[in-house]
Design an enzyme around this catalytic site. Structure first.
Site, PDB file in Angstrom:
ATOM      1  N   LYS A  97     -87.795  28.418  -8.541  1.00 56.51           N
ATOM      2  CA  LYS A  97     -86.715  27.384  -9.135  1.00 56.51           C
ATOM      3  C   LYS A  97     -86.101  28.207 -10.040  1.00 56.51           C
ATOM      4  O   LYS A  97     -86.541  28.807 -10.982  1.00 56.51           O
ATOM      5  CB  LYS A  97     -87.417  26.269 -10.051  1.00 56.51           C
ATOM      6  CG  LYS A  97     -86.506  25.436 -10.844  1.00 56.51           C
ATOM      7  CD  LYS A  97     -87.179  24.397 -11.496  1.00 56.51           C
ATOM      8  CE  LYS A  97     -86.244  23.662 -12.573  1.00 56.51           C
ATOM      9  NZ  LYS A  97     -86.888  22.631 -13.191  1.00 56.51           N
ATOM     10  N   ASP A 125     -80.699  23.645 -17.832  1.00 53.54           N
ATOM     11  CA  ASP A 125     -81.040  22.392 -17.516  1.00 53.54           C
ATOM     12  C   ASP A 125     -80.499  21.600 -18.497  1.00 53.54           C
ATOM     13  O   ASP A 125     -81.206  21.366 -19.482  1.00 53.54           O
ATOM     14  CB  ASP A 125     -82.430  22.245 -17.008  1.00 53.54           C
ATOM     15  CG  ASP A 125     -82.761  20.789 -16.521  1.00 53.54           C
ATOM     16  OD1 ASP A 125     -81.839  19.994 -16.329  1.00 53.54           O
ATOM     17  OD2 ASP A 125     -83.979  20.585 -16.315  1.00 53.54           O
ATOM     18  N   LYS A 181     -80.414  15.253 -21.328  1.00 49.52           N
ATOM     19  CA  LYS A 181     -81.520  15.633 -22.070  1.00 49.52           C
ATOM     20  C   LYS A 181     -81.085  15.377 -23.742  1.00 49.52           C
ATOM     21  O   LYS A 181     -79.879  15.582 -23.903  1.00 49.52           O
ATOM     22  CB  LYS A 181     -82.238  17.032 -21.944  1.00 49.52           C
ATOM     23  CG  LYS A 181     -82.866  17.201 -20.683  1.00 49.52           C
ATOM     24  CD  LYS A 181     -83.368  18.651 -20.680  1.00 49.52           C
ATOM     25  CE  LYS A 181     -84.144  18.877 -19.402  1.00 49.52           C
ATOM     26  NZ  LYS A 181     -85.304  18.327 -19.242  1.00 49.52           N
ATOM     27  N   ASP A 191     -82.258  14.465 -14.034  1.00 49.04           N
ATOM     28  CA  ASP A 191     -82.840  15.577 -14.648  1.00 49.04           C
ATOM     29  C   ASP A 191     -84.140  16.084 -13.901  1.00 49.04           C
ATOM     30  O   ASP A 191     -84.822  17.024 -14.141  1.00 49.04           O
ATOM     31  CB  ASP A 191     -83.589  15.086 -16.125  1.00 49.04           C
ATOM     32  CG  ASP A 191     -83.791  16.231 -16.849  1.00 49.04           C
ATOM     33  OD1 ASP A 191     -83.781  17.360 -16.614  1.00 49.04           O
ATOM     34  OD2 ASP A 191     -84.394  15.832 -17.904  1.00 49.04           O
ATOM     35  N   GLU A 239     -84.279  17.581 -11.188  1.00 47.85           N
ATOM     36  CA  GLU A 239     -83.500  18.598 -10.463  1.00 47.85           C
ATOM     37  C   GLU A 239     -84.191  19.917  -9.906  1.00 47.85           C
ATOM     38  O   GLU A 239     -83.887  20.102  -8.629  1.00 47.85           O
ATOM     39  CB  GLU A 239     -82.288  19.294 -11.168  1.00 47.85           C
ATOM     40  CG  GLU A 239     -82.617  20.617 -11.794  1.00 47.85           C
ATOM     41  CD  GLU A 239     -83.541  20.430 -13.046  1.00 47.85           C
ATOM     42  OE1 GLU A 239     -83.876  19.153 -13.311  1.00 47.85           O
ATOM     43  OE2 GLU A 239     -84.129  21.489 -13.545  1.00 47.85           O
ATOM     44  N   ARG A 289     -87.208  19.896  -8.109  1.00 55.18           N
ATOM     45  CA  ARG A 289     -87.662  19.713  -6.913  1.00 55.18           C
ATOM     46  C   ARG A 289     -86.634  19.314  -6.068  1.00 55.18           C
ATOM     47  O   ARG A 289     -86.980  19.637  -4.725  1.00 55.18           O
ATOM     48  CB  ARG A 289     -88.633  18.024  -7.047  1.00 55.18           C
ATOM     49  CG  ARG A 289     -87.693  16.802  -7.545  1.00 55.18           C
ATOM     50  CD  ARG A 289     -88.497  15.844  -7.927  1.00 55.18           C
ATOM     51  NE  ARG A 289     -88.989  16.056  -9.363  1.00 55.18           N
ATOM     52  CZ  ARG A 289     -89.680  15.410 -10.044  1.00 55.18           C
ATOM     53  NH1 ARG A 289     -90.133  14.078  -9.479  1.00 55.18           N
ATOM     54  NH2 ARG A 289     -89.888  15.732 -11.224  1.00 55.18           N
TER      55      ARG A 289
HETATM   56  N1  BES Z   1     -87.105  21.810 -16.414  1.00 57.63           N
HETATM   57  C1  BES Z   1     -87.644  20.410 -16.585  1.00 57.63           C
HETATM   58  C2  BES Z   1     -89.109  20.473 -16.944  1.00 57.63           C
HETATM   59  C3  BES Z   1     -89.413  21.158 -18.274  1.00 57.63           C
HETATM   60  C4  BES Z   1     -89.757  20.530 -19.424  1.00 57.63           C
HETATM   61  C5  BES Z   1     -89.669  22.473 -18.272  1.00 57.63           C
HETATM   62  C6  BES Z   1     -90.312  21.044 -20.692  1.00 57.63           C
HETATM   63  C7  BES Z   1     -90.241  23.084 -19.364  1.00 57.63           C
HETATM   64  C8  BES Z   1     -90.330  22.423 -20.480  1.00 57.63           C
HETATM   65  C9  BES Z   1     -87.322  19.656 -15.363  1.00 57.63           C
HETATM   66  O1  BES Z   1     -86.198  19.939 -14.792  1.00 57.63           O
HETATM   67  C10 BES Z   1     -87.325  18.145 -16.009  1.00 57.63           C
HETATM   68  O2  BES Z   1     -86.387  17.710 -16.771  1.00 57.63           O
HETATM   69  N2  BES Z   1     -88.373  17.371 -15.679  1.00 57.63           N
HETATM   70  C11 BES Z   1     -88.228  16.001 -15.993  1.00 57.63           C
HETATM   71  C12 BES Z   1     -88.575  15.286 -14.868  1.00 57.63           C
HETATM   72  C13 BES Z   1     -88.509  13.684 -15.026  1.00 57.63           C
HETATM   73  C14 BES Z   1     -86.994  13.493 -15.333  1.00 57.63           C
HETATM   74  C15 BES Z   1     -89.091  12.932 -14.097  1.00 57.63           C
HETATM   75  C16 BES Z   1     -89.300  15.852 -17.278  1.00 57.63           C
HETATM   76  O3  BES Z   1     -90.359  16.522 -16.976  1.00 57.63           O
HETATM   77  O4  BES Z   1     -89.145  15.282 -18.044  1.00 57.63           O
HETATM   78 ZN    ZN Z   2     -85.549  21.552 -14.987  1.00 59.96          ZN
HETATM   79 MN    MN Z   3     -84.652  18.810 -15.506  1.00 57.71          MN
END
Ligand code: BES
Ligand code: ZN
Ligand code: MN
Length: 500
Positions: free
Chosen positions: A268, A273, A280, A350, A352, A354
């Site tokens: 990835k 992000d 966020k 968010d 993204e 996956r």
């Molecule tokens: N890049 C984030 C995950 C992340 C969170 C990485 C904290 C490092 C530290 C990922 O893209 C994300 O935003 N995931 C969301 C998914 C949710 C919207 C289902 C998450 O984990 O909140």
């Molecule tokens: Zn991410």
């Molecule tokens: Mn994200």
């Protein structure tokens, strides 16, 4: 660069700025008030006697990472003797030795010392010790202070490992460990860069440059090719950004490797992000520059593999893009068609990672990969589940799990298997498309992995969720605060495991 040499001399005879020896506690039991029984982990009596008074003084606890520095030590040729405690002798392993070596580097470089000799503890096989010391030293030698004008540029530039055994074999171990250590730090450099200095285009350029240096084939595809290949999931994330995405493809096809297996390493590469339209919160958003750590890990792993030359084919794929809100960004409720033909209902923009990986995994299979591994800072939920000390492993195949688990042990990295039962699929079933990109609040790391599993399909596959482990929140005795380079060493061991 750290010059690494092996010395077969007795430690007492090594001329060096500093000789480093490990102190272990041989006392039985775990009684709080017990007295430590401290011994230097070396058979050289001159080192033991140089340390003798200090260890007998009662001033040393023996707890891990405790350091004591002696000048003009006894009869030793070394200018200094650094004693570094490694805790209980019974529990001491190469996992601990890596960290002790990193801590020795950080202790000495902060004092302005640039070279030292490390005595390999006699309690473990010499080759294993050499690997751990060299790899750990590289980890300790990295500091992400590039943009600070007050940076001290303190680095260790020469390390001697004092060990006994077959010199050629030990030198091979040291050389391989240097390749791995350098590659891990290469990855950490990429991850450390902020998003304005590490766009998808820049990441691709860095990958191309590395590939040219080590003799890997590298191709980079931009927006037109990504759309032409119908990578609708990858593009759905990229469409919102003014920075063009990059699909980075690195191929290692050594002469004499069998046709199969072909290992696919998919990373990835979200260079920033924001969350997209499902934006966020501002608090901590700056950290999302490390959302390309999985991709950087695959680029670094390909570098190590190209230099170590195992006889197995490997393809590295990085899906690099920003995730931005804009007038062109995708919106919750949108339906996207992935390269595989599956339709995806976007619930949260968010989620993204996956999406880009779905197309990356499918593309890897199209290129002929027979086994897939992906690495991604995929979910906050894996941090809730496992904290900062274990990455999550998800596998659709027990043999693949065993392989990565064995690789973890060799590499000294901690990861923990998480479940992928069919029942979790219910959480990501959509009423208007084949699948949704989020599965609600519970088991978020698992539903993210279940989503990826739909794209790996029958191909043996492992997903590593490194969201909690790719970034050190604080410095530790053996490692700086910042990018950790987690998973690279395990991936290299994993690949080596397919040889012959
Ligand atoms: N890049 C984030 C995950 C992340 C969170 C990485 C904290 C490092 C530290 C990922 O893209 C994300 O935003 N995931 C969301 C998914 C949710 C919207 C289902 C998450 O984990 O909140
Ligand atoms: Zn991410
Ligand atoms: Mn994200």
């Amino acid at each position: 660069m750290m010059k690494t040499t092996i010395s077969l001399s007795t430690p007492a005879a090594v001329e060096t700025e500093c000789l480093v020896a490990v102190v272990l506690d041989h006392s039985p039991g775990t009684d709080k008030n017990k007295k430590p029984e401290l011994k230097v982990a070396s058979t050289d009596t001159a080192v033991s006697s140089a340390a003798g008074d200090l260890l007998a003084s009662g001033e040393v606890s023996g707890k891990s990472f405790e350091t004591n520095l002696l000048h003009k030590p006894g009869s030793l040729k070394a200018k200094r003797l650094l004693l570094i405690s490694g805790g209980s002798a019974k529990k001491f392993s190469s996992y601990d030795l890596r960290r002790i070596a990193g801590a020795a580097v950080r202790t000495l470089k902060s004092r302005g010392i640039r070279s030292f000799a490390f005595v390999a503890p006699s309690s473990m096989p010499a080759e294993e010790a050499v690997r751990a010391i060299v790899e750990g030293a590289y980890v300790g030698n990295f500091d992400p202070d590039y943009y600070r004008s007050d940076r001290k540029d303190q680095k260790i530039d020469a390390l001697t490992v004092v060990a006994s055994g077959d010199k050629t074999a030990l030198e091979k171990a040291a050389n391989e460990a240097s390749i791995v250590g350098e590659s891990q730090n290469f990855t950490r450099d990429l991850v450390n860069e902020p998003s304005n200095r590490m766009t998808p285009t820049i990441l691709a350029d860095r990958a191309k440059k590395m590939c040219a240096e080590v003799g890997l084939k590298c191709e980079v595809f931009g927006p037109d090719k990504i759309k032409e290949m119908k990578m609708g999931a990858f593009w759905s994330v990229a469409q919102g950004s003014d920075e063009p995405p990059a699909l980075i493809v690195m191929k290692y096809e050594p002469a004499g490797a069998p046709e199969k297996p072909v290992l696919g390493l998919v990373g990835k590469g979200i260079t920033f992000d924001t969350g997209g339209i499902s934006i966020k919160p501002a608090d901590g958003m700056e950290k999302m520059k490390y959302d390309m750590a999985g991709g950087a890990t695959m680029i670094g792993a390909m570098r190590a593999i190209a230099l170590l030359k195992p006889k197995v084919k490997v393809i590295g794929i990085v899906c690099a893009t920003e995730n931005m809100p804009s007038g062109k960004a995708q919106k919750p409720g949108d339906v996207q068609i992935a390269m595989s033909g599956k339709s995806i209902e976007i619930i949260n923009t968010d989620a993204e990672g996956r999406l880009v990986l779905a197309d990356g995994l499918h593309y890897a299979k199209q290129l002929g990969c027979t086994h897939l591994v992906d690495a991604a800072t995929l979910t906050g939920a894996v941090v809730v589940a496992l904290g900062f000390n274990n990455a999550g492993i998800f596998a659709n195949d027990d043999d693949m799990y065993n392989r990565i688990h064995n690789a973890n042990a060799k590499a000294g990295e901690k990861m923990w298997r998480m479940p992928l039962d069919d029942e979790y699929m219910e959480q990501i079933r959509s009423s208007i498309a084949d699948i949704m990109n989020t599965g609600g609040r519970w088991g978020g790391a698992i539903t993210a992995a279940m989503f990826l599993k739909e794209f790996a399909e029958e191909t043996p596959w492992i997903h590593l969720d490194i969201a909690g482990t790719a970034w050190m929140e604080d410095q530790k005795p053996w490692i700086a605060k910042g990018p950790s380079g987690i998973a690279l060493r395990s991936l290299v061991e994993f690949v080596k495991g397919f040889e012959g």
